[in-house]
Motif scaffolding. Structure first.
Motif, PDB file in Angstrom:
ATOM      1  N   GLU A 228     -14.084  25.678 -47.419  1.00 44.18           N
ATOM      2  CA  GLU A 228     -13.129  26.081 -46.383  1.00 44.18           C
ATOM      3  C   GLU A 228     -11.855  26.684 -46.972  1.00 44.18           C
ATOM      4  O   GLU A 228     -11.075  27.317 -46.256  1.00 44.18           O
ATOM      5  CB  GLU A 228     -12.777  24.883 -45.491  1.00 44.18           C
ATOM      6  CG  GLU A 228     -12.046  23.752 -46.198  1.00 44.18           C
ATOM      7  CD  GLU A 228     -12.980  22.718 -46.801  1.00 44.18           C
ATOM      8  OE1 GLU A 228     -12.584  21.545 -46.900  1.00 44.18           O
ATOM      9  OE2 GLU A 228     -14.104  23.094 -47.178  1.00 44.18           O
ATOM     10  N   TYR A 229     -11.632  26.488 -48.288  1.00 41.03           N
ATOM     11  CA  TYR A 229     -10.439  27.044 -48.932  1.00 41.03           C
ATOM     12  C   TYR A 229     -10.794  28.159 -49.921  1.00 41.03           C
ATOM     13  O   TYR A 229      -9.982  28.493 -50.787  1.00 41.03           O
ATOM     14  CB  TYR A 229      -9.679  25.939 -49.665  1.00 41.03           C
ATOM     15  CG  TYR A 229      -9.201  24.827 -48.762  1.00 41.03           C
ATOM     16  CD1 TYR A 229      -8.202  25.049 -47.827  1.00 41.03           C
ATOM     17  CD2 TYR A 229      -9.766  23.558 -48.825  1.00 41.03           C
ATOM     18  CE1 TYR A 229      -7.767  24.031 -46.984  1.00 41.03           C
ATOM     19  CE2 TYR A 229      -9.337  22.533 -47.989  1.00 41.03           C
ATOM     20  CZ  TYR A 229      -8.343  22.779 -47.071  1.00 41.03           C
ATOM     21  OH  TYR A 229      -7.914  21.774 -46.237  1.00 41.03           O
ATOM     22  N   ALA A 230     -11.996  28.722 -49.804  1.00 38.81           N
ATOM     23  CA  ALA A 230     -12.447  29.749 -50.745  1.00 38.81           C
ATOM     24  C   ALA A 230     -11.485  30.936 -50.769  1.00 38.81           C
ATOM     25  O   ALA A 230     -11.038  31.419 -49.724  1.00 38.81           O
ATOM     26  CB  ALA A 230     -13.853  30.223 -50.370  1.00 38.81           C
ATOM     27  N   ASP A 231     -11.152  31.376 -51.979  1.00 37.25           N
ATOM     28  CA  ASP A 231     -10.291  32.544 -52.208  1.00 37.25           C
ATOM     29  C   ASP A 231      -8.918  32.368 -51.557  1.00 37.25           C
ATOM     30  O   ASP A 231      -8.341  33.327 -51.055  1.00 37.25           O
ATOM     31  CB  ASP A 231     -10.975  33.815 -51.694  1.00 37.25           C
ATOM     32  CG  ASP A 231     -10.338  35.081 -52.280  1.00 37.25           C
ATOM     33  OD1 ASP A 231      -9.767  34.995 -53.379  1.00 37.25           O
ATOM     34  OD2 ASP A 231     -10.405  36.138 -51.632  1.00 37.25           O
ATOM     35  N   GLU A 232      -8.403  31.142 -51.569  1.00 41.77           N
ATOM     36  CA  GLU A 232      -7.086  30.874 -50.990  1.00 41.77           C
ATOM     37  C   GLU A 232      -6.206  30.140 -51.997  1.00 41.77           C
ATOM     38  O   GLU A 232      -6.694  29.515 -52.937  1.00 41.77           O
ATOM     39  CB  GLU A 232      -7.208  30.014 -49.725  1.00 41.77           C
ATOM     40  CG  GLU A 232      -7.826  30.719 -48.537  1.00 41.77           C
ATOM     41  CD  GLU A 232      -7.772  29.861 -47.277  1.00 41.77           C
ATOM     42  OE1 GLU A 232      -7.055  28.837 -47.290  1.00 41.77           O
ATOM     43  OE2 GLU A 232      -8.446  30.209 -46.300  1.00 41.77           O
ATOM     44  N   THR A 233      -4.903  30.240 -51.784  1.00 43.77           N
ATOM     45  CA  THR A 233      -3.935  29.413 -52.495  1.00 43.77           C
ATOM     46  C   THR A 233      -3.377  28.412 -51.491  1.00 43.77           C
ATOM     47  O   THR A 233      -2.768  28.800 -50.496  1.00 43.77           O
ATOM     48  CB  THR A 233      -2.799  30.258 -53.087  1.00 43.77           C
ATOM     49  OG1 THR A 233      -3.345  31.156 -54.066  1.00 43.77           O
ATOM     50  CG2 THR A 233      -1.761  29.372 -53.760  1.00 43.77           C
ATOM     51  N   VAL A 234      -3.627  27.139 -51.744  1.00 43.32           N
ATOM     52  CA  VAL A 234      -3.289  26.085 -50.787  1.00 43.32           C
ATOM     53  C   VAL A 234      -2.001  25.390 -51.221  1.00 43.32           C
ATOM     54  O   VAL A 234      -1.798  25.109 -52.404  1.00 43.32           O
ATOM     55  CB  VAL A 234      -4.436  25.055 -50.695  1.00 43.32           C
ATOM     56  CG1 VAL A 234      -4.055  23.899 -49.781  1.00 43.32           C
ATOM     57  CG2 VAL A 234      -5.698  25.727 -50.187  1.00 43.32           C
ATOM     58  N   GLU A 235      -1.144  25.127 -50.259  1.00 43.51           N
ATOM     59  CA  GLU A 235       0.040  24.313 -50.510  1.00 43.51           C
ATOM     60  C   GLU A 235      -0.367  22.846 -50.382  1.00 43.51           C
ATOM     61  O   GLU A 235      -0.960  22.440 -49.381  1.00 43.51           O
ATOM     62  CB  GLU A 235       1.146  24.648 -49.506  1.00 43.51           C
ATOM     63  CG  GLU A 235       1.705  26.055 -49.685  1.00 43.51           C
ATOM     64  CD  GLU A 235       2.789  26.384 -48.674  1.00 43.51           C
ATOM     65  OE1 GLU A 235       2.825  25.727 -47.609  1.00 43.51           O
ATOM     66  OE2 GLU A 235       3.602  27.283 -48.942  1.00 43.51           O
ATOM     67  N   ALA A 236      -0.071  22.061 -51.419  1.00 39.30           N
ATOM     68  CA  ALA A 236      -0.502  20.665 -51.450  1.00 39.30           C
ATOM     69  C   ALA A 236       0.644  19.784 -51.922  1.00 39.30           C
ATOM     70  O   ALA A 236       1.673  20.268 -52.408  1.00 39.30           O
ATOM     71  CB  ALA A 236      -1.717  20.504 -52.365  1.00 39.30           C
ATOM     72  N   VAL A 237       0.449  18.466 -51.770  1.00 41.40           N
ATOM     73  CA  VAL A 237       1.449  17.511 -52.247  1.00 41.40           C
ATOM     74  C   VAL A 237       0.728  16.325 -52.871  1.00 41.40           C
ATOM     75  O   VAL A 237      -0.258  15.819 -52.332  1.00 41.40           O
ATOM     76  CB  VAL A 237       2.386  17.047 -51.106  1.00 41.40           C
ATOM     77  CG1 VAL A 237       1.613  16.378 -49.984  1.00 41.40           C
ATOM     78  CG2 VAL A 237       3.458  16.104 -51.641  1.00 41.40           C
ATOM     79  N   PHE A 238       1.195  15.934 -54.050  1.00 45.58           N
ATOM     80  CA  PHE A 238       0.709  14.735 -54.733  1.00 45.58           C
ATOM     81  C   PHE A 238       1.654  13.589 -54.389  1.00 45.58           C
ATOM     82  O   PHE A 238       2.874  13.722 -54.512  1.00 45.58           O
ATOM     83  CB  PHE A 238       0.682  14.969 -56.243  1.00 45.58           C
ATOM     84  CG  PHE A 238       0.492  13.722 -57.064  1.00 45.58           C
ATOM     85  CD1 PHE A 238      -0.745  13.110 -57.141  1.00 45.58           C
ATOM     86  CD2 PHE A 238       1.561  13.165 -57.760  1.00 45.58           C
ATOM     87  CE1 PHE A 238      -0.917  11.959 -57.901  1.00 45.58           C
ATOM     88  CE2 PHE A 238       1.395  12.022 -58.523  1.00 45.58           C
ATOM     89  CZ  PHE A 238       0.152  11.412 -58.593  1.00 45.58           C
ATOM     90  N   LEU A 239       1.084  12.458 -53.946  1.00 43.95           N
ATOM     91  CA  LEU A 239       1.897  11.341 -53.468  1.00 43.95           C
ATOM     92  C   LEU A 239       1.574  10.063 -54.231  1.00 43.95           C
ATOM     93  O   LEU A 239       0.425   9.834 -54.617  1.00 43.95           O
ATOM     94  CB  LEU A 239       1.638  11.098 -51.975  1.00 43.95           C
ATOM     95  CG  LEU A 239       1.919  12.262 -51.021  1.00 43.95           C
ATOM     96  CD1 LEU A 239       1.406  11.929 -49.633  1.00 43.95           C
ATOM     97  CD2 LEU A 239       3.408  12.575 -50.977  1.00 43.95           C
TER      98      LEU A 239
END
Length: 290
Positions: free
Chosen positions: A42-53
């Protein structure tokens, strides 16, 4: 003197989309993504904004690192991605209070480690809320199933609620025949012991359930890894076979092309000879007329 126990922290990663938080996972699942054992199509060829908690047992955020994550065309994490999230979190600056005191925060514009700046992003407003509020709400909702403190059990086993046996029974010198033979440190209901046992049993059951879920997840990850390796081997073998077929076909085509070139050269030689004969014939004819 007892050393204070360092609070346990659960590590998790959350992905953001335009609408808010789109995916939550515990850190072992995220590591499986990083290792290429599983993909996220679902995230193919994308740059995802994420957070490590890092989250404590009271479901309060203690550290947050807001980072970008690149996926390739097949939904696998970019092999060049490398960000030591734990170390970065430990060096985070003093951030906002998200319910359990100021957190350690690392994001774009709030970071003492400039080498990681290109891989970070800055949380802000998203929809009708802001990113930090979305994180706090998601952690409180606890879709990850983080085991928190069993406050009921803690209440019953707190030192001020414990009982002490009478002195003449300490070393087997007497028998405790009744709850009244116990000397309470404070006034405690007789049902406290059974409630403590029940709470401890429930806590143990939850721990075993969580451990079982972790084992099942690891089995699934291992099975996926084995399946991926088998598919990769199968594709590699098919590619080798295809290369062999292509090489044979290429050899045949090259042989046919060589034959055509030889025939063309022979035809050109014959044409040249015919032209010479024709020229000689024309010269003789002209001489005869003269």
């Amino acid at each position: 003197m007892n050393t204070p126990t360092k609070p346990l922290l659960t590590e998790a990663v959350m992905f953001f989309s335009e609408r808010g938080i789109s995916k939550e996972m515990l850190f072992p699942e995220f590591e499986a993504l990083l290792d290429g054992m599983v993909a996220a199509p679902e995230y193919a060829d994308e740059t995802v904004e994420a957070v490590f908690l890092q989250i404590n047992t009271r479901l309060q955020v203690r550290s947050a690192v807001f980072f970008n994550l690149d996926f390739d065309l097949d939904g696998y994490v970019n092999r060049l991605w490398n960000l030591p999230l734990r170390q970065i979190a430990e060096r985070g600056d003093r951030g906002p209070d998200m319910g359990g005191g100021p957190i350690r925060l690392v994001c774009l514009g709030f970071n003492k480690q400039p080498q990681y700046r290109p891989m970070l992003w800055k949380p802000g407003a998203r929809g009708n809320s802001n990113d930090l509020a979305l994180v706090k709400e998601a952690v409180a909702h606890n879709a990850l199933g983080i085991l928190g403190e069993d406050e009921e059990a803690i209440r019953y086993i707190a030192p001020e609620r414990l009982h002490m046996a009478a002195e003449d029974t300490w070393y087997g010198g007497g028998q405790v025949n009744d709850v009244d033979d116990l000397i309470p440190l404070t006034s405690t209901p007789p049902a406290a012991a059974s409630a403590t046992a029940a709470a401890s049993g429930e806590l143990q059951r939850l721990r075993e359930q969580h451990a079982q879920e972790v084992r099942e997840l690891r089995k699934q990850v291992e099975a996926l890894g084995t399946r991926i390796k088998a598919m990769a081997l199968e594709k590699e073998q098919a590619l080798v076979e295809l290369k062999g077929i292509h090489a044979d076909h290429l050899e045949i085509v090259q042989g046919e092309l060589l034959d055509i070139k030889q025939e063309l050269a022979e035809q050109q030689r014959i044409n040249a000879a015919l032209k010479r004969e024709l020229s000689k014939f024309q010269n003789r004819t002209a001489s005869d007329f003269e």
